[in-house]
Scaffold this motif. Structure first.
Motif, PDB file in Angstrom:
ATOM      1  N   ASP A 239       0.814  -1.223   0.000  1.00 31.96           N
ATOM      2  CA  ASP A 239       0.000   0.000   0.000  1.00 31.96           C
ATOM      3  C   ASP A 239       0.846   1.271   0.000  1.00 31.96           C
ATOM      4  OD1 ASP A 239      -2.372  -1.506   0.040  1.00 31.96           O
ATOM      5  OD2 ASP A 239      -2.291  -1.660   2.224  1.00 31.96           O
ATOM      6  N   ARG A 240       2.143   1.119  -0.219  1.00 27.50           N
ATOM      7  CA  ARG A 240       3.016   2.287  -0.351  1.00 27.50           C
ATOM      8  C   ARG A 240       3.701   2.237  -1.719  1.00 27.50           C
ATOM      9  NH1 ARG A 240       4.264   1.138   5.284  1.00 27.50           N
ATOM     10  NH2 ARG A 240       3.815   2.957   6.595  1.00 27.50           N
ATOM     11  N   THR A 241       3.851   3.387  -2.330  1.00 25.12           N
ATOM     12  CA  THR A 241       4.605   3.455  -3.583  1.00 25.12           C
ATOM     13  C   THR A 241       6.083   3.361  -3.251  1.00 25.12           C
ATOM     14  OG1 THR A 241       2.905   4.930  -4.453  1.00 25.12           O
ATOM     15  CG2 THR A 241       4.986   4.818  -5.664  1.00 25.12           C
ATOM     16  N   SER A 242       6.807   2.556  -4.001  1.00 28.89           N
ATOM     17  CA  SER A 242       8.227   2.380  -3.681  1.00 28.89           C
ATOM     18  C   SER A 242       9.076   2.343  -4.943  1.00 28.89           C
ATOM     19  CB  SER A 242       8.433   1.094  -2.869  1.00 28.89           C
ATOM     20  OG  SER A 242       7.964  -0.033  -3.592  1.00 28.89           O
ATOM     21  N   PHE A 243      10.269   2.880  -4.814  1.00 31.93           N
ATOM     22  CA  PHE A 243      11.271   2.853  -5.877  1.00 31.93           C
ATOM     23  C   PHE A 243      12.508   2.193  -5.300  1.00 31.93           C
ATOM     24  CE2 PHE A 243       8.407   6.184  -7.069  1.00 31.93           C
ATOM     25  CZ  PHE A 243       8.374   6.163  -8.454  1.00 31.93           C
ATOM     26  N   VAL A 244      12.919   1.118  -5.922  1.00 33.50           N
ATOM     27  CA  VAL A 244      14.059   0.352  -5.426  1.00 33.50           C
ATOM     28  C   VAL A 244      15.136   0.326  -6.492  1.00 33.50           C
ATOM     29  CG1 VAL A 244      14.845  -1.861  -4.550  1.00 33.50           C
ATOM     30  CG2 VAL A 244      12.519  -1.088  -4.041  1.00 33.50           C
ATOM     31  N   ILE A 245      16.249   0.941  -6.202  1.00 37.41           N
ATOM     32  CA  ILE A 245      17.418   0.819  -7.069  1.00 37.41           C
ATOM     33  C   ILE A 245      18.139  -0.435  -6.609  1.00 37.41           C
ATOM     34  CG2 ILE A 245      19.576   1.888  -7.806  1.00 37.41           C
ATOM     35  CD1 ILE A 245      18.326   4.590  -7.272  1.00 37.41           C
ATOM     36  N   ALA A 246      18.119  -1.453  -7.441  1.00 30.54           N
ATOM     37  CA  ALA A 246      18.493  -2.793  -6.996  1.00 30.54           C
ATOM     38  C   ALA A 246      19.979  -3.064  -7.153  1.00 30.54           C
ATOM     39  CB  ALA A 246      17.701  -3.836  -7.759  1.00 30.54           C
ATOM     40  N   HIS A 247      20.514  -3.710  -6.128  1.00 30.57           N
ATOM     41  CA  HIS A 247      21.894  -4.197  -6.187  1.00 30.57           C
ATOM     42  C   HIS A 247      21.898  -5.673  -6.579  1.00 30.57           C
ATOM     43  CE1 HIS A 247      26.069  -4.872  -5.161  1.00 30.57           C
ATOM     44  NE2 HIS A 247      25.715  -5.823  -4.324  1.00 30.57           N
ATOM     45  N   ARG A 248      21.037  -6.444  -5.921  1.00 28.83           N
ATOM     46  CA  ARG A 248      20.910  -7.856  -6.249  1.00 28.83           C
ATOM     47  C   ARG A 248      19.569  -8.056  -6.953  1.00 28.83           C
ATOM     48  NH1 ARG A 248      22.795  -8.045  -0.748  1.00 28.83           N
ATOM     49  NH2 ARG A 248      24.992  -8.657  -0.667  1.00 28.83           N
ATOM     50  N   LEU A 249      19.620  -8.542  -8.172  1.00 26.24           N
ATOM     51  CA  LEU A 249      18.396  -8.676  -8.969  1.00 26.24           C
ATOM     52  C   LEU A 249      17.422  -9.693  -8.384  1.00 26.24           C
ATOM     53  CD1 LEU A 249      19.785  -8.532 -12.615  1.00 26.24           C
ATOM     54  CD2 LEU A 249      19.164  -6.682 -11.074  1.00 26.24           C
ATOM     55  N   SER A 250      17.929 -10.618  -7.588  1.00 27.89           N
ATOM     56  CA  SER A 250      17.059 -11.623  -6.995  1.00 27.89           C
ATOM     57  C   SER A 250      16.063 -11.016  -6.010  1.00 27.89           C
ATOM     58  CB  SER A 250      17.902 -12.680  -6.271  1.00 27.89           C
ATOM     59  OG  SER A 250      18.740 -12.071  -5.302  1.00 27.89           O
ATOM     60  N   THR A 251      16.347  -9.801  -5.553  1.00 33.08           N
ATOM     61  CA  THR A 251      15.474  -9.171  -4.562  1.00 33.08           C
ATOM     62  C   THR A 251      14.311  -8.413  -5.180  1.00 33.08           C
ATOM     63  OG1 THR A 251      16.801  -7.142  -4.498  1.00 33.08           O
ATOM     64  CG2 THR A 251      17.424  -8.910  -2.974  1.00 33.08           C
ATOM     65  N   ILE A 252      14.311  -8.269  -6.512  1.00 36.75           N
ATOM     66  CA  ILE A 252      13.261  -7.443  -7.116  1.00 36.75           C
ATOM     67  C   ILE A 252      12.414  -8.235  -8.120  1.00 36.75           C
ATOM     68  CG2 ILE A 252      14.330  -5.190  -6.760  1.00 36.75           C
ATOM     69  CD1 ILE A 252      14.781  -6.539 -10.140  1.00 36.75           C
ATOM     70  N   ARG A 253      12.388  -9.540  -7.989  1.00 35.16           N
ATOM     71  CA  ARG A 253      11.596 -10.369  -8.910  1.00 35.16           C
ATOM     72  C   ARG A 253      10.120 -10.027  -8.844  1.00 35.16           C
ATOM     73  NH1 ARG A 253      14.102 -16.330  -7.493  1.00 35.16           N
ATOM     74  NH2 ARG A 253      16.215 -15.993  -8.327  1.00 35.16           N
ATOM     75  N   SER A 254       9.650  -9.658  -7.641  1.00 35.32           N
ATOM     76  CA  SER A 254       8.216  -9.416  -7.473  1.00 35.32           C
ATOM     77  C   SER A 254       7.827  -7.977  -7.765  1.00 35.32           C
ATOM     78  CB  SER A 254       7.794  -9.774  -6.034  1.00 35.32           C
ATOM     79  OG  SER A 254       8.530  -8.979  -5.110  1.00 35.32           O
ATOM     80  N   ALA A 255       8.744  -7.167  -8.254  1.00 37.70           N
ATOM     81  CA  ALA A 255       8.437  -5.761  -8.545  1.00 37.70           C
ATOM     82  C   ALA A 255       7.347  -5.667  -9.607  1.00 37.70           C
ATOM     83  CB  ALA A 255       9.690  -5.045  -9.019  1.00 37.70           C
ATOM     84  N   ASP A 256       6.491  -4.657  -9.476  1.00 40.85           N
ATOM     85  CA  ASP A 256       5.405  -4.475 -10.445  1.00 40.85           C
ATOM     86  C   ASP A 256       5.936  -4.035 -11.807  1.00 40.85           C
ATOM     87  OD1 ASP A 256       3.157  -4.966  -8.629  1.00 40.85           O
ATOM     88  OD2 ASP A 256       3.847  -3.130  -7.638  1.00 40.85           O
ATOM     89  N   VAL A 257       6.996  -3.243 -11.801  1.00 41.07           N
ATOM     90  CA  VAL A 257       7.632  -2.835 -13.057  1.00 41.07           C
ATOM     91  C   VAL A 257       9.121  -2.666 -12.806  1.00 41.07           C
ATOM     92  CG1 VAL A 257       7.138  -0.375 -12.617  1.00 41.07           C
ATOM     93  CG2 VAL A 257       7.641  -1.133 -14.936  1.00 41.07           C
TER      94      VAL A 257
END
Length: 610
Positions: free
Chosen positions: A549-567
């Motif tokens: 329920d919060r908008t988030s921007f993640v600049i990723a270091h490890r790609l395995s951590t952002i698999r579930s990202a909406d975009v």
């Protein structure tokens, strides 16, 4: 106490020369103090001019006449005279000290406050050392020069003019014997002042190099040992300190020669007075007491001329300091609110929170083009993207690819060159920067803690948080273990920049600090890159829950951590080259696919080596 709230425009002495007019807002607040300095200077200078006349009276009326009649009254008057001079000198000197301290305080406050209003691009373009010099060194020179050199200059000018007037009144020819050296002393002072100023400047530059080398030697000690370059660093430092020694010797040589020539000039003046004065005293033209007055003036008039020339040189030289200081305080931010926005929402020093709307977190990039203020190439061109509330946006790319650009625009660290960034359907510029920043939880790759305790650092974003809320925020990112290990818990001092804690511990506390704000927008700028893999896994699930329920921007270091990202946005060469979900980008077999496979193989290799 001086009136610190009165505006300078109605009170300032007129300081136009040598760039001093730019200091009017500061000096003008203390016109009473400035007037005290001036009045005390005039009176002390006048009393110093008249002091030798007591000597004349004592010689002519007591010593020459061999009588003590009236001596008690004379001594009493002389004691009162000297006491008045000392009292006035005290008030004048104390006023100078107060003026210097007030100027330093006000200029440094102004500079520091102004720095808080400047955008990130200003700090990108100006080094910490440069800004530190403007705020501390330049203001120190300005404050000292304005307070003390004006006081000394006024005293010396009054003493020189008054002494000359008294001498001409007593004996014009004998006065010329003394004053004939004045032009010579002035010319010599001008020449040596220029030389000494130049040498001082060169020595300061070398001293800056030595300071820089010393700092690098300490902060880079581990690197220098790893590279085995201790000898090279030592040789470089030796060369700098040797150059400092040679420059200091030249400075000492010129200073000693200057002092010797001034002393010689004073001796010449004294010799002329003794020669001609002795002749006319024998003829009965003047009394011995008058001759002693001229001897005193002959010895004392040279130093005020020398000091006056030095003071004028200082006033000329601080023009550079004033220009550098005002260049800082007059610099404008690339990101600033309009007067209408400030009127409604306030600014960073005067918030009008009662007018702040709730931020939901809908963000839209509307035909945004952007290039950095000091750049020529567009980083984004006609970029559009809708980020509904609760969307998780991941930004990936190689190191140095420009992944922070979108985040910088969302946070209004920079403004779009063209187009708009909409927050909850309105242009971000229609509401204040402070309103936006208070709704963003930002965790940087390199964590920073302020000097103070753990509790003080956690409460920076939300000072009214309760102990229960503090505990909940700490536990939510598993930072409670850090608190438990600290001797004084929340009340443990973290040191300058948090240097008493490890990088991982500082990062966990940074997460807790961001969460405590309860932001509508989360920004994680490679925030888990400084945390070990085990700790990262511990807080990853907690972060995913907190981001719901919060908008988030993640600049990723490890790609395995952002698999579930909406975009996921892929940045390459400063441009967004791909966008989509994890599965979509893998199917496309583009840059994201290459990055993912490369990192996956590296992780497998690392696991195998363990």
């Amino acid at each position: 106490m001086p009136n610190e709230t009165k505006t300078a425009e109605t009170a300032a002495p007129k300081l136009r020369f040598f760039g001093l007019g730019k200091l009017r807002p500061y000096v003008g607040r203390y016109k009473g103090l400035f007037a005290t300095m001036v009045v005390c200077t005039i009176l002390v200078g006048t009393l110093n001019v008249l002091t030798p006349l007591f000597q004349r009276y004592a010689i002519d009326n007591f010593i020459a006449e061999k009588t003590l009649d009236g001596l008690a009254a004379f001594i009493a008057l002389y004691v009162v005279f000297i006491a008045a001079s000392c009292v006035l000198d005290y008030f004048g000197t104390f006023s100078c000290c107060r003026m210097e301290m007030y100027l330093l305080r006000d200029m440094r406050r102004t500079a520091f406050n102004h720095l808080q209003t400047l955008s990130v691009s200003y700090f990108n373009q100006n080094s910490v050392g440069r800004l530190h010099a403007r705020v501390m060194s330049d203001t120190g020179v300005i404050g000292s020069t304005i307070a003390w050199d004006i006081y000394q200059s006024a005293f010396n000018i009054i003493y020189a003019i008054g002494s000359a007037a008294v001498m001409f009144a007593l004996d014009p020819i004998l006065a010329l014997c003394v004053l004939v050296i004045v032009p010579i002393v002035a010319l010599v002072s001008v020449y040596f002042t220029r030389r000494l100023t130049k040498l001082h400047r060169e020595r300061r530059e070398i001293n800056s190099e030595i300071t820089g080398g010393f700092n690098e030697g300490i902060t880079g000690a581990a690197t220098s040992k790893a590279l085995a370059v201790e000898q090279k660093l030592d040789d470089d430092f030796y060369k700098r300190t040797d150059a400092m020694k040679r420059k200091g010797q030249r400075l000492g040589h010129h200073r000693a020669l200057f002092s010797s020539l001034i002393a010689f000039a004073a001796s010449v003046a004294l010799a002329l007075v003794l020669w001609y004065g002795g002749v006319i005293t024998q003829k009965g033209v003047i009394m011995i007491g008058t001759l002693s007055v001229f001897m005193t003036y002959a010895q004392g008039i040279v130093e005020p001329i020398q000091w006056s020339v030095d003071a004028i040189a200082d006033l000329i030289s601080i023009k550079v300091n004033i220009e550098r200081f005002t260049a800082l305080t007059e610099s404008e931010s690339d990101v600033k609110d309009t007067p209408e926005v400030i009127e409604k929402y306030g600014d960073c020093f005067n918030e009008k929170r009662e007018n702040w709307e709730k931020l939901d977190g809908d963000i839209e990039f509307d035909d945004v083009s952007f290039k950095y203020p000091d750049g020529e190439e567009y980083i984004l061109e006609h970029f559009s993207l809708k980020v509904p509330k609760g969307t998780n946006v991941a930004i990936v790319g190689e190191t140095g690819a420009g992944k922070s650009t979108l985040v910088n625009l969302v946070c209004r660290f920079f403004e779009p060159t063209e187009g708009r960034v909409l927050i909850d359907g309105r242009d971000a510029r229609e509401r204040s920067v402070q309103w936006l920043h208070s709704n963003i939880g930002y965790v940087l790759q390199t964590p920073h803690l302020f000097s103070g305790t753990v509790r003080e650092n956690l409460l920076y974003g939300r000072e009214d948080a309760t102990d229960a809320e503090l505990d909940a925020a700490v536990k939510s990112v598993n930072a409670d273990g850090v608190i438990a290990r600290l001797e004084k818990g929340y009340d443990t001092p973290v040191g300058e920049g948090g240097n008493t804690l490890s990088t991982g511990e500082k990062q966990l506390l940074s997460f807790a600090r961001a969460i405590l704000v309860d932001p509508a927008i989360f920004v994680l700028d490679e925030a888990t890159s400084s945390i070990d893999t085990l700790t990262e896994k511990m807080i990853q699930s907690a972060i995913e829950k907190l981001m719901q329920d919060r908008t988030s921007f993640v600049i990723a270091h490890r790609l395995s951590t952002i698999r579930s990202a909406d975009v996921i946005l892929v940045v390459d060469g400063g441009k967004i080259t791909e966008r989509g979900t994890h599965e979509e980008l893998l199917k496309a077999r583009g840059a994201y696919y290459d990055l993912y496979i490369k990192q996956f193989r590296e992780e497998q290799q690392s696991a195998a080596n363990e």
